[in-house]
Design a protein around this motif. Structure first.
Motif, short mmCIF file in Angstrom:
data_model
loop_
_atom_site.label_atom_id
_atom_site.label_comp_id
_atom_site.label_asym_id
_atom_site.label_seq_id
_atom_site.Cartn_x
_atom_site.Cartn_y
_atom_site.Cartn_z
N ASP A 129 -21.08 -31.76 -54.53
CA ASP A 129 -20.16 -30.87 -55.25
C ASP A 129 -19.05 -31.69 -55.90
N GLU A 130 -19.44 -32.68 -56.69
CA GLU A 130 -18.46 -33.57 -57.30
C GLU A 130 -17.43 -32.84 -58.15
N GLN A 131 -17.79 -31.66 -58.65
CA GLN A 131 -16.84 -30.91 -59.48
C GLN A 131 -15.61 -30.48 -58.71
N ASN A 132 -15.70 -30.45 -57.38
CA ASN A 132 -14.57 -30.06 -56.55
C ASN A 132 -13.81 -31.24 -55.95
N ASP A 165 -25.14 -42.53 -62.46
CA ASP A 165 -25.09 -41.49 -61.43
C ASP A 165 -24.59 -40.15 -61.97
N PHE A 166 -23.90 -40.18 -63.10
CA PHE A 166 -23.34 -38.94 -63.65
C PHE A 166 -24.03 -38.50 -64.94
N ALA A 167 -25.09 -39.19 -65.32
CA ALA A 167 -25.89 -38.79 -66.47
C ALA A 167 -27.05 -37.93 -65.99
N ILE A 168 -27.47 -37.01 -66.84
CA ILE A 168 -28.53 -36.07 -66.49
C ILE A 168 -29.80 -36.45 -67.26
N ILE A 322 -18.45 -24.97 -62.82
CA ILE A 322 -19.65 -25.72 -63.24
C ILE A 322 -20.59 -25.95 -62.06
N GLY A 323 -20.87 -27.20 -61.70
CA GLY A 323 -21.76 -27.54 -60.60
C GLY A 323 -21.83 -29.04 -60.48
N GLY A 324 -22.30 -29.53 -59.33
CA GLY A 324 -22.43 -30.96 -59.14
C GLY A 324 -23.59 -31.54 -59.92
N ILE A 325 -23.75 -32.85 -59.83
CA ILE A 325 -24.77 -33.54 -60.61
C ILE A 325 -26.18 -33.13 -60.18
N ARG A 326 -26.43 -33.04 -58.88
CA ARG A 326 -27.76 -32.63 -58.43
C ARG A 326 -28.09 -31.21 -58.89
N MET A 331 -30.71 -27.37 -62.63
CA MET A 331 -30.59 -26.34 -63.67
C MET A 331 -31.35 -26.74 -64.93
N LEU A 332 -31.18 -28.00 -65.36
CA LEU A 332 -31.82 -28.43 -66.61
C LEU A 332 -33.33 -28.45 -66.47
#
Length: 378
Positions: A129-132, A165-168, A322-326, A331-332
């Motif tokens: 939950d990196e967004q938090n 690590d932060f690219a999708i 939003i949401g974390g990277i995982r 989602m994508l």
């Protein structure tokens, strides 16, 4: 900027023996920036931090325009530092990688959402939950303490440097021109829908039928839920029904608002302007849930009083960011495999076109998301 030219430039910066390249190796970039809350966009040349061992350089192909961009640059959430390049919905191609990168290779498609880094070590980061994370670094208008506290600049630009690590990863076969908005609008709606376990047969509702709202409709229809849409005009009624909604309610028509109390298992509010939050909460059944994802300006921020909450017994109200990277990758992958994309209108990478797009978003004239075609940048 073309891929080959950009790659050549990066190779020169990384490999040439000049004193300047050895000192910093910074990556030249060109984008569109504002200098004041009431300003207009102008072209802006700047540099990004050097390509680190775990970084990738992405050539921006498409950049979505989010309502949050407008709130930020217009100082609706506090005064940012200018000049400011907005944009946190980015789809592009990897043109260079650091020596320790394993997730991407040159030529891969990659996306960037609202986050470009975090502390990596707190409970939130450890649980995905990196967004938090209190040490999160946003894609623009954010101090990047990993790189000397320089101000991050966003996706209305020809490139971006980011930790792998932060690219999708963008799946093969994706409709690339419609991917970018998924990296903000998609995850913002997908995350609470998944959290609340919306399922087939649930009676659900979407407040606000815009860039976020129309994706919420698509996700819940795909799950088999019955979806009611709330908006302020009749302009989008048929579009909502065509997307699979069972009902469309114009909240400015009192007769359409009758008989809706305690009707829904789940309601998601995507409204980005001031509104009566309690009127929607009253529509959620006992034991149901309401998720708030729309964030109006500070001066229009809605609120709800304790008396209202007490008399709406055992209804759950929560916010979602939003949401974390995982979760964003999940989602994508889900969106592409199920053919769920935003409805978009492409515009040229031009200052006047972006200014006009901002005006249209504020006036509700777009159905439903503007995307800048960065290949048209001059």
């Amino acid at each position: 900027m073309k891929t080959k030219a950009l790659l050549f430039m990066v190779l020169c910066l990384c490999c040439m023996g000049s004193v300047q390249a050895q000192q910093d190796g910074r990556i030249p970039a060109k984008g569109f920036a504002l200098d004041a809350p009431d300003g207009k966009f102008r072209t802006y040349e700047f540099t990004r931090h050097a390509l680190g061992d775990n970084d990738i350089l992405i050539e921006t192909l498409y950049a979505g325009i989010c309502h949050s961009d407008i709130h930020t640059v217009h100082a609706d959430w506090g005064m940012p530092v200018y000049p400011l390049v907005p944009g946190h919905e980015i789809a592009g191609r990897v043109v260079a990688v650091g020596k320790d990168v394993t997730k991407f290779k040159v030529g891969d498609l990659a996306g960037v959402g609202c986050l470009v880094n975090s502390c990596r070590h707190c409970d939130e980061c450890e649980t995905g939950d990196e967004q938090n994370c209190t040490g999160r670094v946003l894609t623009y208008a954010s101090k990047d303490y990993h790189h000397g506290n320089e101000l991050t600049q966003g996706g209305y630009s020809d490139n971006i440097v980011i930790s792998e690590d932060f690219a999708i990863r963008i799946p093969d076969g994706a409709d690339l021109k419609r991917v970018a908005p998924l990296l903000c609008a998609g995850i913002t709606t997908y995350s609470p829908i998944d959290f609340s376990r919306v399922k087939s047969g649930d009676k659900t509702a979407v407040a606000g039928f815009g860039g976020l709202g129309h994706l919420a409709v698509k996700y819940m229809v795909r799950r088999g839920a019955e979806v009611t849409v709330f908006d302020v005009t009749d302009d989008k009624r048929q579009t909502a029904l065509d997307m699979g909604a069972v009902r469309y309610v114009n909240i400015n028509r009192p007769e359409e608002m009758e008989g809706l109390e305690k009707q829904f298992d789940f309601l998601i509010s995507t409204v980005p302007v001031g509104y009566d939050m309690s009127s929607y909460l009253k529509m959620v059944r006992c034991g149901g849930e309401m998720a708030v994802v729309g964030l109006p300006s500070f001066k229009e921020m809605p609120s709800i009083d304790a008396n209202t909450l007490i008399h709406i017994e055992h209804c759950k109200l929560y916010g979602s960011l939003i949401g974390g990277i995982r979760k964003t990758q999940e989602m994508l992958d889900y969106s592409v495999s199920n053919g769920i994309y935003p409805d978009v209108e492409l515009i040229e990478a031009d200052c006047a076109a972006i200014d006009e797009a901002y005006r249209n978003v504020q006036q509700g004239k777009v159905q439903f998301r503007y995307v800048i075609d960065m290949s048209t940048m001059k």
